[in-house]
Scaffold this motif. Structure first.
Motif, PDB file in Angstrom:
ATOM      1  N   ALA A  40     -54.032 -95.971 -34.217  1.00 22.87           N
ATOM      2  CA  ALA A  40     -54.551 -95.381 -32.980  1.00 22.87           C
ATOM      3  C   ALA A  40     -54.190 -96.242 -31.772  1.00 22.87           C
ATOM      4  CB  ALA A  40     -56.066 -95.208 -33.086  1.00 22.87           C
ATOM      5  N   LYS A  41     -54.272 -97.560 -31.929  1.00 28.83           N
ATOM      6  CA  LYS A  41     -53.880 -98.449 -30.835  1.00 28.83           C
ATOM      7  C   LYS A  41     -52.400 -98.269 -30.495  1.00 28.83           C
ATOM      8  CE  LYS A  41     -57.303-102.120 -31.660  1.00 28.83           C
ATOM      9  NZ  LYS A  41     -57.506-103.513 -32.156  1.00 28.83           N
ATOM     10  N   PHE A  42     -51.568 -98.086 -31.527  1.00 29.74           N
ATOM     11  CA  PHE A  42     -50.138 -97.859 -31.297  1.00 29.74           C
ATOM     12  C   PHE A  42     -49.939 -96.579 -30.481  1.00 29.74           C
ATOM     13  CE2 PHE A  42     -46.056 -95.992 -32.299  1.00 29.74           C
ATOM     14  CZ  PHE A  42     -45.180 -97.063 -32.225  1.00 29.74           C
ATOM     15  N   LEU A  43     -50.637 -95.514 -30.873  1.00 29.48           N
ATOM     16  CA  LEU A  43     -50.513 -94.254 -30.152  1.00 29.48           C
ATOM     17  C   LEU A  43     -50.899 -94.429 -28.684  1.00 29.48           C
ATOM     18  CD1 LEU A  43     -51.979 -91.853 -32.848  1.00 29.48           C
ATOM     19  CD2 LEU A  43     -49.744 -91.561 -31.747  1.00 29.48           C
TER      20      LEU A  43
ATOM     21  N   LEU B 133     -51.929 -87.602 -38.137  1.00 31.17           N
ATOM     22  CA  LEU B 133     -52.291 -87.275 -39.518  1.00 31.17           C
ATOM     23  C   LEU B 133     -52.492 -88.545 -40.341  1.00 31.17           C
ATOM     24  CD1 LEU B 133     -49.863 -84.308 -40.349  1.00 31.17           C
ATOM     25  CD2 LEU B 133     -52.335 -84.173 -39.962  1.00 31.17           C
ATOM     26  N   MET B 134     -51.640 -89.554 -40.098  1.00 29.98           N
ATOM     27  CA  MET B 134     -51.729 -90.781 -40.883  1.00 29.98           C
ATOM     28  C   MET B 134     -52.950 -91.601 -40.489  1.00 29.98           C
ATOM     29  SD  MET B 134     -49.850 -91.774 -43.413  1.00 29.98           S
ATOM     30  CE  MET B 134     -51.214 -92.397 -44.393  1.00 29.98           C
ATOM     31  N   VAL B 135     -53.344 -91.559 -39.234  1.00 31.85           N
ATOM     32  CA  VAL B 135     -54.603 -92.199 -38.829  1.00 31.85           C
ATOM     33  C   VAL B 135     -55.749 -91.574 -39.614  1.00 31.85           C
ATOM     34  CG1 VAL B 135     -56.248 -92.470 -36.926  1.00 31.85           C
ATOM     35  CG2 VAL B 135     -53.821 -92.944 -36.544  1.00 31.85           C
ATOM     36  N   SER B 136     -55.746 -90.248 -39.735  1.00 28.92           N
ATOM     37  CA  SER B 136     -56.761 -89.574 -40.549  1.00 28.92           C
ATOM     38  C   SER B 136     -56.699 -90.030 -41.997  1.00 28.92           C
ATOM     39  CB  SER B 136     -56.577 -88.052 -40.495  1.00 28.92           C
ATOM     40  OG  SER B 136     -57.020 -87.513 -39.280  1.00 28.92           O
ATOM     41  N   GLY B 137     -55.485 -90.129 -42.545  1.00 31.38           N
ATOM     42  CA  GLY B 137     -55.335 -90.531 -43.938  1.00 31.38           C
ATOM     43  C   GLY B 137     -55.964 -91.879 -44.233  1.00 31.38           C
ATOM     44  N   TYR B 138     -55.683 -92.844 -43.374  1.00 29.72           N
ATOM     45  CA  TYR B 138     -56.261 -94.186 -43.570  1.00 29.72           C
ATOM     46  C   TYR B 138     -57.752 -94.200 -43.265  1.00 29.72           C
ATOM     47  CZ  TYR B 138     -52.032 -96.906 -44.509  1.00 29.72           C
ATOM     48  OH  TYR B 138     -50.917 -97.440 -45.103  1.00 29.72           O
TER      49      TYR B 138
ATOM     50  N   TYR C 165     -51.255 -83.147 -29.925  1.00 27.68           N
ATOM     51  CA  TYR C 165     -52.633 -83.291 -29.439  1.00 27.68           C
ATOM     52  C   TYR C 165     -53.638 -82.989 -30.553  1.00 27.68           C
ATOM     53  CZ  TYR C 165     -50.835 -83.751 -24.707  1.00 27.68           C
ATOM     54  OH  TYR C 165     -50.182 -84.202 -23.586  1.00 27.68           O
ATOM     55  N   ALA C 166     -53.434 -81.874 -31.263  1.00 24.63           N
ATOM     56  CA  ALA C 166     -54.408 -81.455 -32.272  1.00 24.63           C
ATOM     57  C   ALA C 166     -54.536 -82.493 -33.384  1.00 24.63           C
ATOM     58  CB  ALA C 166     -54.002 -80.103 -32.852  1.00 24.63           C
ATOM     59  N   PHE C 167     -53.401 -82.999 -33.869  1.00 22.97           N
ATOM     60  CA  PHE C 167     -53.443 -83.936 -34.992  1.00 22.97           C
ATOM     61  C   PHE C 167     -53.952 -85.310 -34.556  1.00 22.97           C
ATOM     62  CE2 PHE C 167     -49.781 -81.606 -37.428  1.00 22.97           C
ATOM     63  CZ  PHE C 167     -50.563 -80.464 -37.471  1.00 22.97           C
ATOM     64  N   VAL C 168     -53.615 -85.719 -33.322  1.00 19.85           N
ATOM     65  CA  VAL C 168     -54.120 -87.009 -32.838  1.00 19.85           C
ATOM     66  C   VAL C 168     -55.626 -86.917 -32.586  1.00 19.85           C
ATOM     67  CG1 VAL C 168     -54.062 -88.659 -30.925  1.00 19.85           C
ATOM     68  CG2 VAL C 168     -51.916 -87.825 -31.912  1.00 19.85           C
ATOM     69  N   VAL C 169     -56.099 -85.819 -32.007  1.00 15.74           N
ATOM     70  CA  VAL C 169     -57.543 -85.661 -31.796  1.00 15.74           C
ATOM     71  C   VAL C 169     -58.273 -85.695 -33.135  1.00 15.74           C
ATOM     72  CG1 VAL C 169     -59.349 -84.040 -31.059  1.00 15.74           C
ATOM     73  CG2 VAL C 169     -57.371 -84.460 -29.584  1.00 15.74           C
ATOM     74  N   ARG C 170     -57.758 -84.989 -34.137  1.00 17.66           N
ATOM     75  CA  ARG C 170     -58.384 -85.047 -35.463  1.00 17.66           C
ATOM     76  C   ARG C 170     -58.425 -86.491 -35.967  1.00 17.66           C
ATOM     77  NH1 ARG C 170     -56.366 -81.872 -40.910  1.00 17.66           N
ATOM     78  NH2 ARG C 170     -57.864 -80.289 -40.221  1.00 17.66           N
ATOM     79  N   GLY C 171     -57.309 -87.212 -35.830  1.00 21.38           N
ATOM     80  CA  GLY C 171     -57.258 -88.594 -36.295  1.00 21.38           C
ATOM     81  C   GLY C 171     -58.293 -89.459 -35.597  1.00 21.38           C
ATOM     82  N   LEU C 172     -58.463 -89.260 -34.285  1.00 20.80           N
ATOM     83  CA  LEU C 172     -59.424 -90.062 -33.526  1.00 20.80           C
ATOM     84  C   LEU C 172     -60.859 -89.737 -33.917  1.00 20.80           C
ATOM     85  CD1 LEU C 172     -57.724 -89.914 -30.007  1.00 20.80           C
ATOM     86  CD2 LEU C 172     -57.731 -91.841 -31.608  1.00 20.80           C
ATOM     87  N   LEU C 173     -61.153 -88.472 -34.177  1.00 18.47           N
ATOM     88  CA  LEU C 173     -62.504 -88.103 -34.624  1.00 18.47           C
ATOM     89  C   LEU C 173     -62.792 -88.700 -36.000  1.00 18.47           C
ATOM     90  CD1 LEU C 173     -62.715 -84.353 -33.492  1.00 18.47           C
ATOM     91  CD2 LEU C 173     -63.549 -86.393 -32.299  1.00 18.47           C
TER      92      LEU C 173
END
Length: 786
Positions: A536-539, A511-516, A577-585
């Motif tokens: 994302a690199k941390f993840l 979620l925070m990847v998306s925020g930034y 998975y869902a929140f990380v995929v959203r962040g990556l997109l």
């Protein structure tokens, strides 16, 4: 209700253990996922949460929780209770000794969790009861959301609601037979104390165990039927137009005209609702309802930002407001709130063009970078609400955040030149933010009297009114107030800080990847996008197992700032998975680095393999193997403090279909929405994010293709033009002309799109048809936002 209250009361002779969370909206039967438990009126609830304070004393011996990584479990490591973590060792003991399991679930920044720990779990007599007559198990709900969801479903079905701490008694086969939230240690006028509850359950287990087991089985069977979410005989999801209008009408009925937000106190931010209102406005912007939706969302965001729920000194938002004015908050700060609110305020700026909203978004991210960021790029979970007013003192509610008039006067004694009356910087700030000598917190919001004479900063007047009141220039007032807030911020650094929950969760990091990423893209600030990239690199470095392709749920801050994992690792749940995929997109669209899109596709494949229900449609919250033994395997069906992982997955599948053209993604999205049809029809306001996905699926997704070199100025100008416009139902694709690139292999039609006169060129494609080539950002903006 399942009718279970009758037998619970008759068998155990217990009144209701705790009053659960109010529904997030009047008239809504959906459960509220927020993180504060409320209790009955005989136990007054203070305005907020409890800070972590050492529960150990030198003469106490640690229990087995001392070997855990979770900050919440470690807070209970010195209780005189024979605690077990959730696991086979505890279950085997219960079966071997034929004892009921006492399951206590909470999280590290939960006020009532700490109250119960201090009052009951540190009590020697209660500790003996728990250790001798029960197998006592502690669970951090943020580590094991599957365990939390299953037993919260039981508590909510057999009482008026739920919350934390959640305390449930289970059979050795993990079936629940009684549960509640916070219990006081001893009997009161209207409430049974925890010690009495334990004695009665011990007695009933000895005398009426078979009845308890039979009733437990009956309730579990009923819960299985009630919680089933499946396509059944349905072939297609419901009409998006109907669901949209019903959801909007339900929100409109619960809207607070004066202060914004929905329902009465306590009042929560609910970013998923604001996101729905913005989408509704876009598709109805020429109608009265569309204008109303926009006004509701923007007014709510403005009132929240002016209220005490926002930390005006250090930025960021507190968990919720204890009143309808957004004035006195529960002072805990959660990562997932910051992440979602940064996006909401960025969208408000896209829609309104008002820099007020972009400034708030930047402030949120400034707070996260300063206070919730690991040096390797990850993000911590939360900051507590309580802290000692001075070192060595007992923690108090909001002590880090509140101010007396005397403190402000001493910090800001400078005279303000040019005012129409004698005025200091402190007096100006106190007038603008509503500070008073007696304090601006109502005694009804401070039952323990911890906040007497204290003030929460909340904007009382516009800059223009404050300037007019003292005959000053607006910009001069802005500068004076900002200077004053900075001095308060520097002074606050010397106070004892609230406890930091340094656990890192994949879902909230996503979620925070998306925020930034979203905020950086909207504002055109590469520095913010870099924070998203580092997250994302941390993840990928610390929360991803390359061999199995699986995400890990948690990691922890070790000594010296290192990153540690539990052993065995805690594997990811659907929301991870869902929140990380959203962040990556979101990060791909912000950075145009296709590696993030490629990883998103791989994670989606893993998500489908681990969680997809091939028979009923939709995703289970947990892996089948990970949840083995639990009486239920659930599909999360509410967008609350965080969006439902199924709602986010529906959006992800649509976007992945737009990026790749793979029909399987679209088919899965339709199956998912069909499976949740009945839930959406019954209470659409409980699933605003899924209703938004339903609308996107039944409309046409825009594929906006920019042909150009990623680092070229003309390419960046077109990309920034796209990000400046609010277009929720789109994918942004960079075509660099390389036929071997990842996206070119996924979407062969990209090779047919050419740059016009060697300039970066945009195409807007819908339904396999593309617009004429566009090289001028102004022309592109007109096409995107007619």
């Amino acid at each position: 209700m399942l009718g279970a209250r009758a037998w619970l009361g008759s068998v155990l002779l217990l009144p209701r253990a705790g009053v659960g969370l109010a529904a997030s909206l009047r008239g809504s039967s959906s459960r509220d996922k927020d993180r504060s438990a409320t209790v009955s009126s005989s136990v007054p609830m203070p305005a907020g949460g409890k800070g972590s304070h050492p529960s150990s004393t030198p003469q106490r011996v640690p229990n087995r929780l001392i070997h855990e990584k979770s900050p919440y479990l470690l807070q209970h490591a010195y209780n005189p209770v024979d605690w077990y973590p959730w696991g086979q060792e505890a279950f085997d003991k219960a079966r071997k000794e034929n004892k009921p399991i006492f399951l206590s679930v909470g999280y590290s920044t939960c006020h009532w969790c700490h109250m119960m720990e201090e009052e009951s779990f540190q009590n020697e007599e209660i500790g003996r009861l728990l250790s001798e007559d029960f197998v006592s198990v502690k669970v951090d709900r943020e580590e094991r959301p599957d365990v939390d969801k299953v037993y919260m479903t039981f508590v909510q079905a057999t009482s008026s609601g739920g919350g934390w701490p959640m305390n449930v008694w289970l059979t050795p086969n993990l079936q629940p037979f009684v549960g509640g939230t916070y219990f006081p240690p001893e009997d009161g006028l209207t409430r049974v104390g925890f010690r009495t509850v334990l004695l009665r359950i011990r007695e009933q287990w000895k005398q009426n165990k078979n009845t308890l087991l039979e009733n437990s089985q009956r309730v579990t069977t009923a819960l299985l039927a009630r919680s089933e979410i499946s396509m059944g005989d349905r072939q297609l999801p419901p009409s998006a137009a109907t669901m949209n209008n019903r959801c909007f009408q339900q929100l409109d009925e619960g809207y607070d005209e004066e202060y914004g937000g929905f329902a009465e106190a306590p009042k929560f931010p609910t970013p998923v609702i604001l996101s729905f209102l913005f989408s509704y406005w876009l598709s109805h912007r020429l109608t009265q309802d569309g204008s109303r939706a926009q006004q509701m969302a923007l007014h709510t965001l403005k009132m929240m930002a002016n209220g005490g729920i926002r930390d005006h000194v250090g930025q960021g938002f507190h968990r919720y407001s204890t009143d309808c004015q957004w004035h006195v908050p529960h002072f805990e700060k959660m990562l997932y709130d910051q992440a979602q609110l940064a996006v909401a305020y960025s969208q408000a700026f896209q829609i309104s063009g008002d820099e007020f909203y972009s400034d708030v978004a930047k402030g949120i991210l400034q707070y996260v970078a300063r206070s919730l960021s690991h040096r390797s790029g990850g993000f911590y979970s939360a900051e507590d609400a309580d802290s000692p007013p001075e070192r060595g003192m007992r923690p108090k509610e909001g002590a880090y955040y509140v101010w007396t008039v005397k403190e402000v006067q001493q910090l800001l004694p400078e005279p303000v030149l040019g005012a129409t009356e004698p005025l200091t910087s402190g007096q100006l700030l106190m007038k603008h933010y509503g500070l008073t000598e007696a304090g601006n917190i109502s005694p009804s919001q401070d039952p323990k009297g911890e906040l007497q004479g204290q003030n929460v900063l909340t904007v009382r007047y516009s800059l223009e009114l404050t300037a007019a009141r003292f005959g000053l220039d607006v910009e001069a007032v802005r500068t004076l107030l900002n200077t004053g807030l900075e001095k308060l911020f520097q002074a606050r650094k010397h106070r004892p800080k609230p406890h930091l929950d340094s656990k890192m969760l994949a879902a909230w990091n996503g979620l925070m990847v998306s925020g930034y990423a979203v905020t950086g893209a909207v504002l055109g600030q590469d520095r913010l996008i870099n924070y998203a990239t580092n997250g994302a690199k941390f993840l990928k470095r610390h929360m991803f197992d390359v061999a199995s392709g699986r995400l890990m749920r948690t990691c922890y801050t070790g000594s010296g700032g290192t990153v540690e994992h539990s052993n065995p690792p805690c594997w990811g749940f659907l929301e991870d998975y869902a929140f990380v995929v959203r962040g990556l997109l979101d990060l791909y669209e912000a950075s145009q680095e296709s590696a993030w899109l490629e990883w998103a596709l791989r994670l989606q494949d893993t998500q489908d393999r681990l969680f997809w229900d091939s028979q009923g449609g939709g995703y289970f919250c947990s892996e089948a193997e990970l949840g083995a033994g639990l009486p239920l395997r659930l599909k999360d069906d509410q967008d609350g403090a965080e969006p439902s992982a199924n709602s986010v997955s529906a959006h992800n599948l649509l976007r992945l279909h737009g990026f790749t053209g793979h029909k399987d993604w679209m088919d899965k999205c339709v199956c998912l929405l069909t499976a949740f049809s009945e839930r959406m029809r019954r209470v659409p306001v409980a699933l605003p994010e899924m209703v938004r996905a339903l609308s996107a699926q039944q409309q046409t997704l825009k594929q906006i293709v920019i042909c150009g070199d990623r680092q070229a100025k003309d390419t960046k100008a077109l990309v920034q033009c796209v990000h400046s416009v609010y277009i929720p139902n789109k994918v942004l694709i960079l075509a660099d002309g390389d036929p071997s690139s990842f996206l070119s292999r996924q979407l062969p039609f990209l090779s047919t799109l050419r740059r016009l006169e060697d300039q970066a060129t945009a195409y807007v494609c819908e339904n396999q048809a593309c617009s004429m080539p566009i090289t001028d950002p102004c022309e592109l903006r007109k096409l995107l936002h007619p």
